[in-house]
Design an enzyme around this catalytic site. Structure first.
Site, mmCIF file in Angstrom:
data_model
loop_
_atom_site.group_PDB
_atom_site.id
_atom_site.type_symbol
_atom_site.label_atom_id
_atom_site.label_comp_id
_atom_site.label_asym_id
_atom_site.label_seq_id
_atom_site.Cartn_x
_atom_site.Cartn_y
_atom_site.Cartn_z
ATOM 1 N N TRP A 33 17.466 -6.013 7.279
ATOM 2 C CA TRP A 33 18.373 -5.591 8.361
ATOM 3 C C TRP A 33 17.926 -6.259 9.669
ATOM 4 O O TRP A 33 16.745 -6.578 9.846
ATOM 5 C CB TRP A 33 18.402 -4.062 8.510
ATOM 6 N N GLU A 76 6.271 -0.146 20.314
ATOM 7 C CA GLU A 76 6.742 -1.256 19.459
ATOM 8 C C GLU A 76 6.761 -2.565 20.244
ATOM 9 O O GLU A 76 6.422 -3.621 19.711
ATOM 10 C CB GLU A 76 8.150 -0.970 18.932
ATOM 11 N N GLU A 111 8.070 -6.234 12.182
ATOM 12 C CA GLU A 111 7.868 -5.248 13.248
ATOM 13 C C GLU A 111 8.662 -5.600 14.514
ATOM 14 O O GLU A 111 9.135 -4.720 15.216
ATOM 15 C CB GLU A 111 6.376 -5.168 13.611
ATOM 16 N N HIS A 114 11.818 -3.824 15.516
ATOM 17 C CA HIS A 114 11.833 -2.421 15.948
ATOM 18 C C HIS A 114 12.005 -2.292 17.461
ATOM 19 O O HIS A 114 12.878 -1.575 17.949
ATOM 20 C CB HIS A 114 10.554 -1.700 15.509
ATOM 21 N N GLU A 164 0.543 3.205 10.766
ATOM 22 C CA GLU A 164 1.877 3.033 10.163
ATOM 23 C C GLU A 164 2.407 4.391 9.698
ATOM 24 O O GLU A 164 3.601 4.658 9.794
ATOM 25 C CB GLU A 164 1.831 2.038 8.995
ATOM 26 N N ASP A 196 10.781 1.038 7.301
ATOM 27 C CA ASP A 196 9.865 -0.120 7.387
ATOM 28 C C ASP A 196 8.422 0.349 7.525
ATOM 29 O O ASP A 196 7.510 -0.171 6.875
ATOM 30 C CB ASP A 196 10.177 -0.973 8.630
HETATM 31 FE FE LIG Z 1 4.485 -0.368 12.091
HETATM 32 FE FE LIG Z 2 7.179 -0.591 14.129
#
Ligand SMILES: [Fe+2]
Ligand SMILES: [Fe+2]
Length: 325
Positions: A33, A76, A111, A114, A164, A196
């Site tokens: 995505w 993020e 990552e 995000h 995570e 994720d």
């Molecule tokens: Fe992460």
């Molecule tokens: Fe993340």
């Protein structure tokens, strides 16, 4: 053989399975995505209508919920800090052939979506002082972090396993709270990000599991050391304009505790789940010091539970410049 050489050998051994690990835990880029899948299309004639609808729904969300979402977004967005840090771990070399650097780049690339997605949501939401958010983001990348892992792969993979799982919980809870206000678009964004994070958590948990197979004594000592120091959040240096380094983090954390998006109980639950994942209780044939570390770790959740019962969360909301005019 020095301890250091053993670590490098272990890293080289796991690296041999890197093709398998990349396929198992990360998705092919062109099937993955992308932020634009979840955002209104700006070349579509419906764009402005959709943005108006997004802004109406955003009004239904509390300031605390926005603050948590912003803190998660900035965390993020500080991805450059994490990538440069991980590239400095012993056994990871920044060349194209090194399997570990392939992992770090591929993980970073996933990552990066995000912060990109959440930033665009915040910008369109009409609820946020974007300039203040951007100042905090620039400060956080500028200030870096101190996660107390050194360049040790064992300590770093404990940290990333923990982290995570923490981000999975946090994004998942924001998704639930957003859905409760009728904001299904934001709920979907946070849920897909949480997915994720869960996959990434499984990867880092697997790395540590493999290290335990090769070097149980040193892995146990590294885990004990990280838990004694406590796992700090990557945004622990968070600040807003006019503040010193790290002065905003406790306020952000209070908001997250109040909303139960990420709590002391979650910290304890993550620890418990990791102890189980790595079968800490059953690890034997280790040096005496590691036996003591194992016993310390197995007793730790109950100890933290007793301490957590005494922690009080301030009820008063702090005024974040992120939510100001
Ligand atoms: Fe992460
Ligand atoms: Fe993340």
């Amino acid at each position: 053989m020095t301890i250091n050489n053993t670590r490098l050998e272990v890293m080289e051994t796991i690296e041999k399975s890197m093709d398998e690990l990349l396929t198992k835990y990360l998705k092919p880029i062109e099937e993955n995505w992308q932020p634009s899948d979840l955002l209104p299309d700006s070349k579509d004639s419906q764009f402005f209508e959709e943005v108006v609808e997004m802004q109406e729904l955003a009004k239904e969300m509390s300031s605390d919920l926005f603050v948590v979402l912003i803190g998660d977004t900035i965390t993020e967005e500080a991805l450059p800090t994490y990538e440069t840090w991980l590239m400095n771990i012993e056994g990871i070399k920044q060349d194209g052939k090194n399997g570990w650097s392939r992992w770090i780049r591929a993980w970073t690339a996933e990552e990066n979506r995000h912060g990109d997605l959440l930033n665009k949501y915040l910008y369109l939401s009409g609820r946020v002082n974007m300039k203040e958010v951007e100042i905090s983001t620039q400060h956080l990348i500028h200030d870096g972090f101190d996660i107390q892992t050194g360049h040790d792969p064992y300590r770093n993979f404990v940290y990333t396993s923990f982290q995570e799982l923490a981000t999975n919980i946090s994004h998942r809870r924001v998704a639930t709270l957003a859905r409760k206000t009728g904001n299904n678009r934001l709920a979907k964004m946070c849920a897909i990000i949480a997915g994720d994070e869960a996959r990434h958590a499984n990867a880092y948990i697997d790395f540590v599991k493999r290290i335990f197979d090769f070097d149980p004594t040193e892995m146990m000592l590294a885990l004990e050391d990280m838990m004694k120091k406590k796992i700090v959040m990557p945004a622990h240096f968070l600040r807003q304009s006019g503040m010193g380094i790290g002065e905003l983090f406790a306020h952000f954390s209070d908001s997250a505790q109040r909303l139960e998006v990420y709590t002391t109980q979650d910290y304890i639950d993550i620890l418990k789940s990791l102890l189980k994942e790595w079968s800490i209780e059953d690890i034997s044939g280790i040096k005496d010091s590691a036996e003591r570390a194992r016993d310390y770790l197995m007793a730790l959740p109950d100890r933290l539970q007793r301490i957590s019962e005494r922690i009080k969360i301030p009820e008063q909301e702090f005024e974040f410049k992120w939510m100001g005019v």
